[in-house]
Design a protein around this motif. Structure first.
Motif, PDB file in Angstrom:
ATOM      1  N   MET A  40      10.423 -20.568  -6.701  1.00  0.00           N
ATOM      2  CA  MET A  40      11.692 -21.226  -6.332  1.00  0.00           C
ATOM      3  C   MET A  40      12.537 -21.457  -7.585  1.00  0.00           C
ATOM      4  O   MET A  40      13.755 -21.228  -7.582  1.00  0.00           O
ATOM      5  CB  MET A  40      11.414 -22.571  -5.653  1.00  0.00           C
ATOM      6  N   VAL A  43      13.976 -18.128  -8.867  1.00  0.00           N
ATOM      7  CA  VAL A  43      15.127 -17.661  -8.085  1.00  0.00           C
ATOM      8  C   VAL A  43      16.370 -18.484  -8.427  1.00  0.00           C
ATOM      9  O   VAL A  43      17.468 -17.939  -8.598  1.00  0.00           O
ATOM     10  CB  VAL A  43      14.802 -17.726  -6.577  1.00  0.00           C
ATOM     11  N   ALA A  44      16.200 -19.792  -8.528  1.00  0.00           N
ATOM     12  CA  ALA A  44      17.348 -20.654  -8.883  1.00  0.00           C
ATOM     13  C   ALA A  44      17.900 -20.264 -10.256  1.00  0.00           C
ATOM     14  O   ALA A  44      19.121 -20.218 -10.463  1.00  0.00           O
ATOM     15  CB  ALA A  44      16.928 -22.118  -8.861  1.00  0.00           C
ATOM     16  N   GLU A  47      19.850 -17.121  -9.974  1.00  0.00           N
ATOM     17  CA  GLU A  47      21.165 -17.388  -9.365  1.00  0.00           C
ATOM     18  C   GLU A  47      22.130 -17.967 -10.388  1.00  0.00           C
ATOM     19  O   GLU A  47      23.312 -17.595 -10.427  1.00  0.00           O
ATOM     20  CB  GLU A  47      20.994 -18.347  -8.185  1.00  0.00           C
ATOM     21  N   ASP A  48      21.627 -18.872 -11.188  1.00  0.00           N
ATOM     22  CA  ASP A  48      22.493 -19.486 -12.204  1.00  0.00           C
ATOM     23  C   ASP A  48      22.913 -18.457 -13.261  1.00  0.00           C
ATOM     24  O   ASP A  48      24.071 -18.394 -13.652  1.00  0.00           O
ATOM     25  CB  ASP A  48      21.766 -20.649 -12.885  1.00  0.00           C
ATOM     26  N   ASP A  51      25.064 -15.718 -11.371  1.00  0.00           N
ATOM     27  CA  ASP A  51      26.070 -16.220 -10.439  1.00  0.00           C
ATOM     28  C   ASP A  51      26.018 -15.479  -9.104  1.00  0.00           C
ATOM     29  O   ASP A  51      27.009 -14.934  -8.615  1.00  0.00           O
ATOM     30  CB  ASP A  51      27.476 -16.107 -11.047  1.00  0.00           C
ATOM     31  N   ILE A  52      24.833 -15.446  -8.549  1.00  0.00           N
ATOM     32  CA  ILE A  52      24.632 -14.825  -7.237  1.00  0.00           C
ATOM     33  C   ILE A  52      23.931 -15.838  -6.343  1.00  0.00           C
ATOM     34  O   ILE A  52      23.487 -16.891  -6.820  1.00  0.00           O
ATOM     35  CB  ILE A  52      23.767 -13.543  -7.328  1.00  0.00           C
ATOM     36  N   MET A  53      23.862 -15.532  -5.049  1.00  0.00           N
ATOM     37  CA  MET A  53      23.057 -16.357  -4.166  1.00  0.00           C
ATOM     38  C   MET A  53      22.075 -15.461  -3.430  1.00  0.00           C
ATOM     39  O   MET A  53      22.464 -14.489  -2.789  1.00  0.00           O
ATOM     40  CB  MET A  53      23.914 -17.115  -3.170  1.00  0.00           C
ATOM     41  N   ILE A  54      20.808 -15.794  -3.542  1.00  0.00           N
ATOM     42  CA  ILE A  54      19.730 -14.977  -2.991  1.00  0.00           C
ATOM     43  C   ILE A  54      19.288 -15.585  -1.664  1.00  0.00           C
ATOM     44  O   ILE A  54      18.980 -16.778  -1.590  1.00  0.00           O
ATOM     45  CB  ILE A  54      18.561 -14.903  -3.989  1.00  0.00           C
ATOM     46  N   ASP A  55      19.263 -14.759  -0.619  1.00  0.00           N
ATOM     47  CA  ASP A  55      18.879 -15.236   0.711  1.00  0.00           C
ATOM     48  C   ASP A  55      17.393 -15.581   0.766  1.00  0.00           C
ATOM     49  O   ASP A  55      16.600 -15.098  -0.043  1.00  0.00           O
ATOM     50  CB  ASP A  55      19.143 -14.146   1.763  1.00  0.00           C
ATOM     51  N   THR A  56      17.053 -16.352   1.790  1.00  0.00           N
ATOM     52  CA  THR A  56      15.652 -16.737   1.974  1.00  0.00           C
ATOM     53  C   THR A  56      14.746 -15.509   2.094  1.00  0.00           C
ATOM     54  O   THR A  56      13.707 -15.429   1.439  1.00  0.00           O
ATOM     55  CB  THR A  56      15.516 -17.599   3.237  1.00  0.00           C
TER      56      THR A  56
END
Lengths: 81, 250
Positions: A40, A43-44, A47-48, A51-56
């Motif tokens: 977790m 992944v965070a 993302e930081d 600058d992306i957002m990863i789906d579940t």
């Protein structure tokens, strides 16, 4: 620094690995440091950094460093080389 | 598209075009939140957001999609990420209601209730966790129901879906507490919304008579409780279910 080098850096920092540790062949749960909680955080951190957002579902399927690199490409992070 | 505003808390309220969700959105907008309203379709979401902004003078934004569809929920969260970068508050309210005696409810209605109320809440919370981690003093309120705690004839399926929301709340509070994310639930009783529009005068009188405080609740009553649970005043409260029911659960 290339995107791939940045990704390596994210892996080393998130998993508390030495700066010279080769992470390219790393797989989820292959080392004690990469457990579900660290996953977790990893992944965070990705993302930081990118600058992306990863789906579940993507997060669940990210089972290796190679998969993480593929994920970056999918999310349109600049060419991962 | 609104510009991210670091000075305002960013709140997402699902199911906020009408009723309780709409009242929560307005309450949060009045108290300095930038509120992302949500509905199944863009047109209704945008209309509600414009009305809430006009009523409150607050800043609003919208996302839309069916919470029963995990892909749609992921797309909503990506939009929130792209526009705001984080969530400080989340209200999981989107839901539906249907009543029927056991043995009389069509299986597609059963499925839809579970998909929207129980699975929708789960998809929403799962997809929002990473945005909440980026927030400041993040907090979540899930909207359950007195039926999820107490049940009633004709409400078995609806009650089961809302009990699922309570289980989700309690487990999430334990799991996310160490990360600084508070998770609580409100359990409204009989609230004057469209969901109660089918009550005739007799049923309405019986409902009021069964309520110790002697009236139906309002959406504003629920919004006040939710706003409290999201506020700094509730900073040491997590894993709780607050009944907003006039004393029905006593």
């Amino acid at each position: 620094m290339s995107q791939l080098d940045r990704l390596r850096g994210v892996f080393r920092a998130s998993l508390s690995l030495p700066a010279d540790r080769d992470v390219d062949g790393l797989e989820y749960r292959a080392i004690p440091q990469w457990d579900s909680l660290a996953h977790m955080a990893l992944v965070a951190a990705m993302e930081d950094e990118f600058d992306i957002m990863i789906d579940t579902d993507e997060m669940i399927d990210m089972s290796s460093f190679a998969k993480a690199a593929e994920l970056l490409e999918k999310h349109g992070a600049d060419a991962v080389t | 598209m609104p510009t991210p505003s670091p000075d305002r808390r960013v709140a997402l309220v699902t199911g906020s075009t009408l009723g309780i969700g709409r009242a929560v959105a307005a309450r949060l907008a009045r108290t300095g939140h930038e509120v992302v309203l949500h509905g199944r379709d863009q047109e209704r979401s945008a209309k509600a957001a414009a009305e809430v902004a006009a009523e409150t003078g607050g800043r609003t934004d919208t996302v839309h999609g069916d919470v029963a569809d995990p892909a749609a929920v992921s797309a909503m969260m990506r939009e929130v990420h792209r526009r705001h970068g984080r969530l400080d508050a989340l209200v999981i309210n989107a839901g539906g209601h249907a009543a029927s005696l056991l043995g009389m409810m069509h299986s597609d209605v059963v499925s839809r209730l579970f998909h929207v109320n129980a699975l929708g809440a789960t998809h929403t919370l799962q997809a929002a966790v990473k945005l909440l981690r980026r927030g400041t003093d993040p907090a979540v309120v899930l909207v359950s129901s007195v039926m999820g705690r107490k049940g009633a004839p004709g409400q078995a399926v609806y009650s089961a879906t809302k009990a699922a929301v309570l289980g989700l709340t309690l487990a999430a509070a334990k799991e996310l507490g160490p990360q600084g994310i508070r998770v609580n639930a409100v359990a409204p009783g009989y609230i004057q919304t469209d969901m109660l529009s089918t009550l005739d005068d007799r049923a309405r009188a019986d409902t009021v008579a069964a309520t110790p405080l002697g009236r139906l609740g309002t959406a504003g009553d629920v919004a006040a409780a939710a706003a409290f649970l999201l506020s700094a005043d509730a900073c040491f409260i997590t894993g709780q279910v607050i009944g907003v029911d006039g004393g029905l659960v006593l």
